[in-house]
Design a protein around this motif. Structure first.
Motif: not given
Lengths: 756, 81
Positions: A348-352, A412-418, A180-181, B14-21
């Motif tokens: 779905y296009d979700l902000e949260n 996407s809700s699983y990460g990548p941008t469509y 999620g995001h 990952t030390g609590g980080q989701a975004e890694l460089e």
């Protein structure tokens, strides 16, 4: 002429997109086709497997001495005959443990021993003479019960992964997933309306009509052959060789025709056991599962328990979506909960957005893949709440979905941008479809749902041989479970510029080609198709070179058009076009056989979306439900053989109808399956079904030369939800548990009446 | 450096980080360096992962190049039925 591997999204097709007769059709309707159980060998023995009657039991001792003395018994194998060669590979060890129990039997039906005998009667008698000393242990078969503190523990080695800090006590929860995001708590604060519900789905079986079957033959030199009904004979070869400590080169596996798989034949069950029996007996051994064994000891899909919470503004925009998914995948790690969690909100296009998944073990058979593993149950829960929210904000559900639909550029809700996706196109087509506006009769309701699946490519190897008369022999390594031989012939014919009936495709054995991944993940028409196209281009390159050689001009000066080599222009010379047959006839004199090949790992399959519309009629007296109309709208990228694409769409809908209305694994308090047969496990038959209407959209996949997308799985994602929404509309009460069998519907109607 | 996003339940590793460089020119380098930098990820990497690059999911393409501005997500290894 260099090999042209460019990916073209659109082109004018001559052969692709037509509907020729299937090449395997006559064999299948006349009984000439050879399925798994049709294999025979001189001196063949009958293999039978002894299975645990207990859901959970320690195996203290197995005494085979009496059985061994029975005349006609040639070999008996137990855990002692299948030592651990897995070398620390936990997933493979689970496969080993599943095909033959080790210290414990983990579910009713778990294999504990196997016999090879001269005939079925002797084999059955021998099974009765094997004495197994069990210590029966407490069991658990329900996913929510298995997660509770104090539940019987299956494995002392499972300490839930993905939790911080890592637990110090073992449990039945293998792993926690989170995707999620955004900030869902903040998103819910912005919502005007929130719907939160809990859903349950029961385990269902893929219900393939052909039980698992194989014939194993291992010689005293350690070389073996296996004929088997499978979705992936290279997988069977490699897995069996590793489990039995054999060199891969010593095992040759041939895939039979297959009477359905739907994901359930993407692993091994009886094959290593048959090989072990054959090795010990020094005779061929055939093992064929009964239907009861298929239910109890192959892999159904997961049962689930899912919480969904979605918030919206008054004008119908989703502000936050949250779900917790609990899937039990039987006695071993690996329920498809991560794909349920990834796909739940993918439309779905979700902000949260947030999804949390728990992979749970119980005393049930190890689950196997089932079309779009994990996604249909998640879609059932999410799309039910979406429908309810739409009604609450006073919008047509289709307009609500269109307002919130994922589109190009959506994260996407699983990460990548469509990238370019076809969800909105399916919704727009659905809205225009006559079904959408057709009147409903009393006690009928209409529901709809969207669905998503990933698709993938995988390792693929294809060989295309030009015969001496200019016809083509195409060898692929992906078993044909959905009409892929016809599709491959169409694509080869298209590329070569020859008629469809001049190409014959076969599924070659494991000694004939490089490794091919299993036919799964909706990958075969995409990946094997692309390899076929590129193999044809490789052959064309060689054909034009041979024509150039005959004409005495440079290979670059020759082009290929509609099955003929032609000089590229007037400067190249004035030669009449030379057909593939004319070039092939001279192959021996111009350098030998002409063949094209392609080997690769295919990626770029592209995600897939569908929208389904369902009308259901509920009898308020009996609770019985009938599906009266059903329409599937899905993006195929490019339909290579539209009849097969329609068949995939219809098949997914039909399996979804069974899953939604009737099918379920029913366990007694003793942890034993109570309905291991098609009389008590009710799959839909033709008389239960309306004609499933289909609409094929063709939005080309940029990752394939012809724009093809996989279509085999997405069609089973929306049905559970579309049917639940239709039944809920017809009954006037929200149904949250599958299957929506008559007793459940009557109970829901009673609750509704009591509330009124 | 490439920015890679891991799924939520890998954050404990990952030390609590989701975004890694991560300094990586292709997927193979990315996965190797993720394992070296965050050993807790190794079991998941061994079980198998897919990598989404600019929206396209790669299950097997270890040679796939990564640009500095690529959108990269680590995902569970895709399977199907």
């Amino acid at each position: 002429m260099p090999l042209d591997s460019t990916l073209q999204g659109k082109r004018d097709f001559k052969v692709v997109g037509t509907r020729p007769l299937r090449p395997d059709g006559i064999d299948k309707v006349t009984g000439r086709a050879k399925f798994g159980a049709d294999a025979t060998a001189p001196g063949m023995l009958v293999g039978r497997i002894l299975r645990s009657p207990h859901a959970h039991a320690r195996i203290k001792k197995i005494d085979t001495s009496k059985a061994e003395k029975l005349p006609g018994v040639k070999a008996i194998v137990t855990r002692e005959d299948l030592p651990d060669h897995t070398d620390g590979d936990a997933l493979l060890y689970d496969v080993l443990y599943n095909i033959m129990a080790r210290e414990k039997a983990l579910y009713e039906g778990h294999a504990v021993a196997a016999v090879a005998a001269v005939d079925t009667r002797t084999a059955r008698e021998a099974l009765k003479l094997i004495k197994v000393d069990y210590e029966v242990l407490p069991h658990v078969t329900d996913v929510d019960e298995a997660m509770k503190p104090g539940a019987p523990i299956l494995h002392s080695t499972i300490f839930t992964d993905g939790l911080e800090p890592k637990p110090k006590k073992p449990s039945n929860v293998v792993r926690r997933y989170e995707f999620g995001h955004g900030d869902v708590e903040a998103g819910f604060k912005k919502a005007d309306i929130i719907v939160e519900r809990t859903f349950k789905t029961e385990a269902t079986h893929q219900g393939y009509i052909e039980p698992h079957a194989c014939l194993a033959n291992v010689g005293p030199d350690g070389q073996g052959e296996l004929w088997v009904c499978t979705q992936g004979h290279f997988m069977v070869r490699d897995t069996c060789a590793r489990l039995l400590g054999m060199d891969i080169s010593k095992l040759r596996v041939t895939a039979s025709e297959i009477g359905g798989g739907f994901g359930g034949k993407t692993t091994v069950f009886i094959e290593p056991v048959a090989l072990a029996l054959s090795r010990k007996a020094n005779r061929p051994v055939k093992v064929v599962m009964s239907r009861e064994e298929v239910f109890k000891a192959s892999g159904p899909t997961a049962s689930t328990s899912i919480d969904v919470k979605i918030g919206v503004t008054k004008d119908g925009r989703i502000t936050a979506a949250d779900a917790t998914l609990r899937y039990q995948g039987g006695a071993f790690a690996g329920s498809p909960v991560e794909f349920g969690a990834m796909s739940a909100f993918a439309c779905y296009d979700l902000e949260n957005a947030r999804t949390i998944g728990y992979d749970v073990v119980t005393n049930r058979p190890k689950q196997a893949a089932y079309r779009a593993p994990g996604a249909p149950m998640a879609a059932f829960a999410v799309e039910s709440v979406i429908e309810e929210l739409a009604r609450k904000v006073g919008m047509e559900p289709i307009d609500f979905r269109m307002k919130n639909a994922a589109r190009e550029g959506t994260r996407s809700s699983y990460g990548p941008t469509y990238g370019p996706i076809g969800l909105l196109a399916t919704l727009e087509k659905a809205k225009q479809h006559p079904h959408f506006k057709a009147p409903l009769s009393p006690n009928q309701g209409r529901g709809m749902a969207c669905g998503f699946w990933f698709n993938f490519g995988g390792q693929t190897c294809v060989s295309l041989n030009v015969n001496s008369d200019g016809t083509v022999a195409l060898s692929v390594g992906t078993p044909d479970i959905g009409g892929s031989r016809a599709s491959m012939c169409l694509m080869a014919a298209e590329e070569l510029g020859i008629p469809y009936d001049k190409v014959r495709a076969i599924v070659a054995d494991t000694s004939a080609l490089g490794y091919n991944d299993v036919t799964d993940g909706s990958r075969t028409t995409f990946a094997t198709g692309m390899a076929t196209i590129l193999a044809a281009r490789d052959a064309i390159k060689k054909l034009t070179a041979r024509a150039a050689q005959i004409w005495g001009i440079s290979a670059e000066a020759v082009t290929w058009e509609k099955g003929y080599a032609k000089p590229a222009g007037s400067n190249a010379g004035n030669f009449p076009p030379m057909s593939i047959a004319e070039i092939a006839a001279q192959a021996g004199a111009t350098g030998g056989p002409i063949a094209g090949h392609h080997e690769y790992s295919a990626d770029g399959a592209g995600v897939s979306f569908a929208t389904h519309i369902c009308d259901a009629e509920v009898d308020p007296e009996t609770g019985a439900t009938k599906i009266v109309r059903y329409t599937v709208l899905q993006d195929a990228g490019k339909a290579v053989h539209p009849s097969y694409v329609e068949g995939q769409f219809q098949g997914g809908a039909v399996q979804g109808i069974g899953w939604a209305l009737n099918e379920e694994y029913i366990y007694g308090k003793d942890g034993r399956l109570q309905n291991a047969g098609f009389l008590d496990y009710r799959i839909p038959v033709c008389s239960d079904l309306p004609m499933i209407d289909t609409v094929i959209l063709e939005i080309p996949n940029p990752g394939h030369p012809y724009g093809v997308r996989g279509v085999g799985e997405t069609s089973i994602v929306p049905p559970l939800a579309a049917i639940a929404n239709a039944v809920s509309a017809a009954a006037g009460v929200r149904l949250t548990s599958l299957p929506m069998s008559p007793p459940r519907i009557l109970a829901a109607l009673d609750r509704k009446a009591a509330a009124e | 450096m490439v920015k890679v996003v891991v799924w939520g339940s890998l954050k404990p590793h990952t030390g609590g980080q989701a975004e890694l460089e991560i300094e990586a020119g292709n997927v193979r380098e990315l996965l190797n360096r993720l394992g070296e930098t965050y050993p807790g990820l190794k079991p998941q990497l061994a079980r198998g992962v897919s990598v989404a690059i600019d929206g396209v999911i790669f299950r097997d393409g270890l040679h796939e190049p990564l640009r500095k501005d690529s959108e990269v997500f680590l995902l569970p290894r895709m399977t199907g039925g």
